[in-house]
Scaffold this active site. Structure first.
Site, PDB file in Angstrom:
ATOM      1  N   ARG A 166       0.878  -1.233  -0.009  1.00 29.20           N
ATOM      2  CA  ARG A 166       0.055   0.141   0.003  1.00 29.20           C
ATOM      3  C   ARG A 166       0.865   1.145  -0.097  1.00 29.20           C
ATOM      4  O   ARG A 166       1.494   1.434   0.943  1.00 29.20           O
ATOM      5  CB  ARG A 166      -0.923  -0.047   1.263  1.00 29.20           C
ATOM      6  CG  ARG A 166      -1.900  -1.160   1.384  1.00 29.20           C
ATOM      7  CD  ARG A 166      -2.886  -1.118   0.360  1.00 29.20           C
ATOM      8  NE  ARG A 166      -4.048  -2.151   0.367  1.00 29.20           N
ATOM      9  CZ  ARG A 166      -4.924  -2.494   0.904  1.00 29.20           C
ATOM     10  NH1 ARG A 166      -5.174  -1.516   1.849  1.00 29.20           N
ATOM     11  NH2 ARG A 166      -5.512  -3.669   0.794  1.00 29.20           N
ATOM     12  N   GLU A 201       0.567   4.244   0.760  1.00 30.57           N
ATOM     13  CA  GLU A 201      -0.050   5.395   1.557  1.00 30.57           C
ATOM     14  C   GLU A 201       0.972   6.077   2.435  1.00 30.57           C
ATOM     15  O   GLU A 201       1.658   5.297   3.354  1.00 30.57           O
ATOM     16  CB  GLU A 201      -1.337   4.839   2.340  1.00 30.57           C
ATOM     17  CG  GLU A 201      -2.373   4.193   1.259  1.00 30.57           C
ATOM     18  CD  GLU A 201      -3.430   3.378   2.378  1.00 30.57           C
ATOM     19  OE1 GLU A 201      -3.044   3.266   3.473  1.00 30.57           O
ATOM     20  OE2 GLU A 201      -4.444   2.949   1.673  1.00 30.57           O
ATOM     21  N   ARG A 244      -0.629   1.897  13.042  1.00 36.55           N
ATOM     22  CA  ARG A 244      -1.057   0.852  12.621  1.00 36.55           C
ATOM     23  C   ARG A 244      -1.067   0.545  11.030  1.00 36.55           C
ATOM     24  O   ARG A 244      -1.613  -0.394  10.587  1.00 36.55           O
ATOM     25  CB  ARG A 244      -2.692   0.859  13.047  1.00 36.55           C
ATOM     26  CG  ARG A 244      -3.473   1.756  12.248  1.00 36.55           C
ATOM     27  CD  ARG A 244      -5.193   1.517  12.742  1.00 36.55           C
ATOM     28  NE  ARG A 244      -5.888   2.461  11.998  1.00 36.55           N
ATOM     29  CZ  ARG A 244      -7.356   2.108  11.838  1.00 36.55           C
ATOM     30  NH1 ARG A 244      -7.763   1.508  12.738  1.00 36.55           N
ATOM     31  NH2 ARG A 244      -8.126   3.026  11.030  1.00 36.55           N
ATOM     32  N   HIS A 245      -0.199   1.304  10.390  1.00 35.04           N
ATOM     33  CA  HIS A 245      -0.231   1.365   8.937  1.00 35.04           C
ATOM     34  C   HIS A 245       1.416   0.991   8.809  1.00 35.04           C
ATOM     35  O   HIS A 245       2.267   1.442   9.095  1.00 35.04           O
ATOM     36  CB  HIS A 245      -0.584   2.624   8.317  1.00 35.04           C
ATOM     37  CG  HIS A 245      -1.980   2.920   8.282  1.00 35.04           C
ATOM     38  ND1 HIS A 245      -2.674   3.672   9.184  1.00 35.04           N
ATOM     39  CD2 HIS A 245      -2.747   2.415   7.361  1.00 35.04           C
ATOM     40  CE1 HIS A 245      -3.862   3.758   8.729  1.00 35.04           C
ATOM     41  NE2 HIS A 245      -4.120   3.251   7.922  1.00 35.04           N
ATOM     42  N   GLU A 259     -10.348  -1.818  13.125  1.00 36.73           N
ATOM     43  CA  GLU A 259     -10.542  -2.468  12.096  1.00 36.73           C
ATOM     44  C   GLU A 259      -9.404  -3.405  11.775  1.00 36.73           C
ATOM     45  O   GLU A 259      -8.087  -3.129  11.721  1.00 36.73           O
ATOM     46  CB  GLU A 259     -10.804  -1.732  10.605  1.00 36.73           C
ATOM     47  CG  GLU A 259     -10.933  -2.286   9.790  1.00 36.73           C
ATOM     48  CD  GLU A 259     -10.708  -1.846   8.161  1.00 36.73           C
ATOM     49  OE1 GLU A 259     -10.016  -2.524   7.395  1.00 36.73           O
ATOM     50  OE2 GLU A 259     -10.593  -0.641   8.228  1.00 36.73           O
ATOM     51  N   SER A 275     -11.944  -6.283   6.410  1.00 39.76           N
ATOM     52  CA  SER A 275     -12.842  -5.458   5.598  1.00 39.76           C
ATOM     53  C   SER A 275     -13.136  -6.752   4.452  1.00 39.76           C
ATOM     54  O   SER A 275     -12.299  -7.388   4.048  1.00 39.76           O
ATOM     55  CB  SER A 275     -12.157  -4.353   4.912  1.00 39.76           C
ATOM     56  OG  SER A 275     -13.121  -3.424   4.093  1.00 39.76           O
ATOM     57  N   ARG A 329      -1.768  -6.798  12.138  1.00 33.88           N
ATOM     58  CA  ARG A 329      -2.648  -5.889  12.900  1.00 33.88           C
ATOM     59  C   ARG A 329      -3.550  -6.841  13.988  1.00 33.88           C
ATOM     60  O   ARG A 329      -3.533  -6.420  15.170  1.00 33.88           O
ATOM     61  CB  ARG A 329      -3.950  -4.985  12.035  1.00 33.88           C
ATOM     62  CG  ARG A 329      -4.402  -3.965  12.699  1.00 33.88           C
ATOM     63  CD  ARG A 329      -5.424  -3.118  11.826  1.00 33.88           C
ATOM     64  NE  ARG A 329      -4.426  -2.221  10.750  1.00 33.88           N
ATOM     65  CZ  ARG A 329      -5.175  -1.442  10.113  1.00 33.88           C
ATOM     66  NH1 ARG A 329      -6.477  -1.095  10.077  1.00 33.88           N
ATOM     67  NH2 ARG A 329      -4.266  -0.599   9.362  1.00 33.88           N
TER      68      ARG A 329
END
Length: 587
Positions: free
Chosen positions: A356, A358, A364-365, A510, A513, A561
């Site tokens: 990812r 991002e 948490r990323h 979360e 998903s 996670r």
């Protein structure tokens, strides 16, 4: 002999065969003091005394050198005579092999001798081996010498440790061996042979507390080149802000090892008992994931991580050079899973890396993490998928609690946390729809106009509200707004503003998903355009649905996670072996 010759005698000279006459009378006269008796020694006498002192000093130095040489020779002889008891092992390990069939040892080298057929032992089993000789490899965690007659070692294998001692004895163990052992650097790897004996009292510094090893042989396998960046004692200290006091009531001063320091020297950090337990638990989650799905008719697949188009949106993918063109690192195995369903695999799963792009520098990323993904056909309702995923998580939670309680306890010593809770029995897992979750937040004072989506802050807030009201750390939210989900999500047939999608939460964050996917090619192309994705750029993907595909759904789980939240490690980097984020590509 004449009068003039009285008092004279002849002595031979070493330089000539002739005799030299020495006047003994004059010599005698020189010894008779003249003048004042208190005048002190003459200059000649002082010179003589000085020469005598220098002669004595040189003789003493020669004697000391001879003594030192003799001691060195004696020490070397002790080492030569007990070479099999200590020293560095050879680098190339192809000279000695235990033949298990007949319990003999085939050796080309005599520098290291073992008891015939002695197998390698594990420290974790030593409590059951009282009175037996063991051979094992371990790291020197700490050492403490008591003079030159005894040294205590704390020896570690992964998260298990035992106390060992080397004691000088006239028959076997020399003082030189004790000294050599005491000089081993912390974190050196050694091969040890010794006798397991019950300890007179519990050894609190070791995980195996009821026995100790009396060492008869110790060999260095690998030493330390340079200095350790931090001690394992500092790196293993509880992650708490509480002040610890000594017996006198004074606050103790400790070195706190920061997370960046740990990650910069990750190899050393991973040796702590806590990290050994953390990654054993990570492996366990993957194993429990596989077991459950294999038992439920799923097939493991391996999808490519280089793709010709972005899975969801171009803003969050890594673009890489691919020969004369470009490619993208896979954001998930989403497309491959769906095409496998179109190929009639019916139930598939994958454990693999997810990328990812991002720029999220949060707790948490990660830019690369391990995804636990699954996809399955639907017979009547998409809740079939949601319920299977729920059963999967419950199976993982139970498996961790029942089989890995020791590892959970080890982690809890460094990262104290409330035990993770979930609901069992007839009531089952708490399931809320999106609107119910929003209502709970509004009742708690969050303005409704700010809740088009549930951001990270409100996720945690909702988690606290759920825990207070329902006493659970694990819950599901269903029926997310369609605008919040990717193009392949199936809309709710009764309310097109909602979707047949769901998220799973642990401790208010979360961890999954998922949704029912669109299997109709016309509707899929329409949704792609509405999300700014050109259907022609994903022709191969769409073609799979044009040739017929069963209704299906699935979900994607972030392994790190789940681990972070189950253990409450507070930062996902602690749950990643070698984490990758916007600022870290090494080690």
């Amino acid at each position: 002999m004449g009068a003039k010759e009285k008092g004279k005698r002849s002595v031979p000279c070493s330089k000539s065969r002739h005799f030299v006459q020495i006047d003994l009378t004059l010599s005698l006269r020189a010894e008779v003091p003249t003048g004042d008796a208190d005048a002190g020694p003459s200059k000649n006498e002082l010179k003589k005394r000085q020469k005598a002192l220098e002669k004595e000093k040189k003789a003493a130095e020669r004697a000391a050198k001879q003594q030192e040489l003799a001691a060195q020779q004696a020490a070397a002889e002790v080492v030569r005579s007990s070479r099999h008891r200590l020293g560095r092992l050879e680098l190339i390990l192809d000279r000695c092999r235990i033949l298990r069939q007949n319990s003999t040892v085939l050796c080309l080298s005599t520098s290291h001798r073992r008891a015939p057929g002695l197998p390698r032992a594990q420290i974790s089993s030593f409590s059951t081996l009282d009175g037996q000789t063991v051979l094992f490899r371990a790291r020197v965690q700490t050492s403490r010498a008591q003079g030159n007659k005894m040294v205590f070692l704390n020896l570690r294998q992964r998260s298990d440790s035992v106390q060992a001692l080397v004691t000088a004895t006239p028959e076997k163990i020399s003082k030189q061996m004790v000294k050599w052992t005491a000089g081993l650097a912390d974190e050196s790897i050694v091969l040890v042979q010794g006798l397991v004996r019950k300890s007179p009292e519990p050894i609190k510094s070791a995980s195996v507390q009821d026995v100790e090893v009396h060492v008869s042989q110790i060999h260095l396998i690998s030493g330390i080149d340079g200095r350790l960046p931090f001690t394992l004692e500092d790196a293993s200290r509880a992650d708490t802000d509480e002040v610890i006091y000594d017996a006198d009531g004074k606050p103790q001063q400790f070195n706190r090892v920061l997370l960046d320091t740990r990650l910069n020297s990750r190899v050393v950090d991973l040796r702590t008992p806590t990290n050994q337990a953390v990654f054993k638990l990570q492996s366990a989650i993957g194993d429990l994931f596989r077991q459950f799905l294999n038992n439920n008719g799923f097939l493991e697949i391996h999808s490519p991580k280089l793709q010709g188009a972005a899975t969801e949106s171009g803003a969050s993918v890594f673009k890489v050079s691919y020969f004369k063109g470009s490619a993208f690192l896979a954001q998930s195995p989403q497309l491959a899973k769906q095409m496998a369903i179109a190929a009639d695999f019916e139930r598939v799963y994958e454990i693999g890396p997810v990328f990812r792009a991002e720029d999220s520098n949060t707790h948490r990323h990660l830019t690369e993490f391990m995804g636990l993904d699954l996809e399955m056909t639907i017979e009547e309702h998409y809740h079939e998928v949601m319920e299977l995923l729920d059963s999967l998580f419950l199976s993982i939670f139970r498996g961790l609690r029942e089989k890995y309680s020791a590892e959970i306890a080890i982690v809890g010593k460094q990262f104290p946390a409330d035990e993770f809770k979930w609901r069992e029995g007839p009531e089952g897992t708490l399931k809320l729809n999106f609107r119910q979750a929003i209502d709970m937040l509004v009742e708690d004072g969050v303005p409704r106009e700010t809740l088009d989506d549930i951001n990270t802050e409100n996720e945690k807030r909702l988690g606290r509200l759920v825990k207070a009201k329902y006493d659970t750390d694990y819950f599901i939210i269903d029926k997310f707004p369609m605008e919040l989900r990717p193009f392949y999500t199936m809309p709710d047939p009764e309310d097109p503003t909602l979707s047949n999608s769901y998220d799973f939460f642990m401790r208010g964050e979360e961890i999954l998903s998922g949704a029912q996917r669109i299997h109709d090619p016309a509707l899929l192309a329409e949704k792609m355009r509405s999300k700014g994705v050109d259907p022609d750029s994903m022709k191969a993907y769409l073609d799979g649905f044009r040739m017929g595909c069963a209704p299906h759904g699935g979900g994607g789980i972030g392994l790190e996670r789940v681990l972070m939240l189950f253990l409450k490690l507070n930062n996902i980097r602690r749950a990643s072996l070698f984490p990758r984020d916007p600022k870290r590509l090494d080690p």
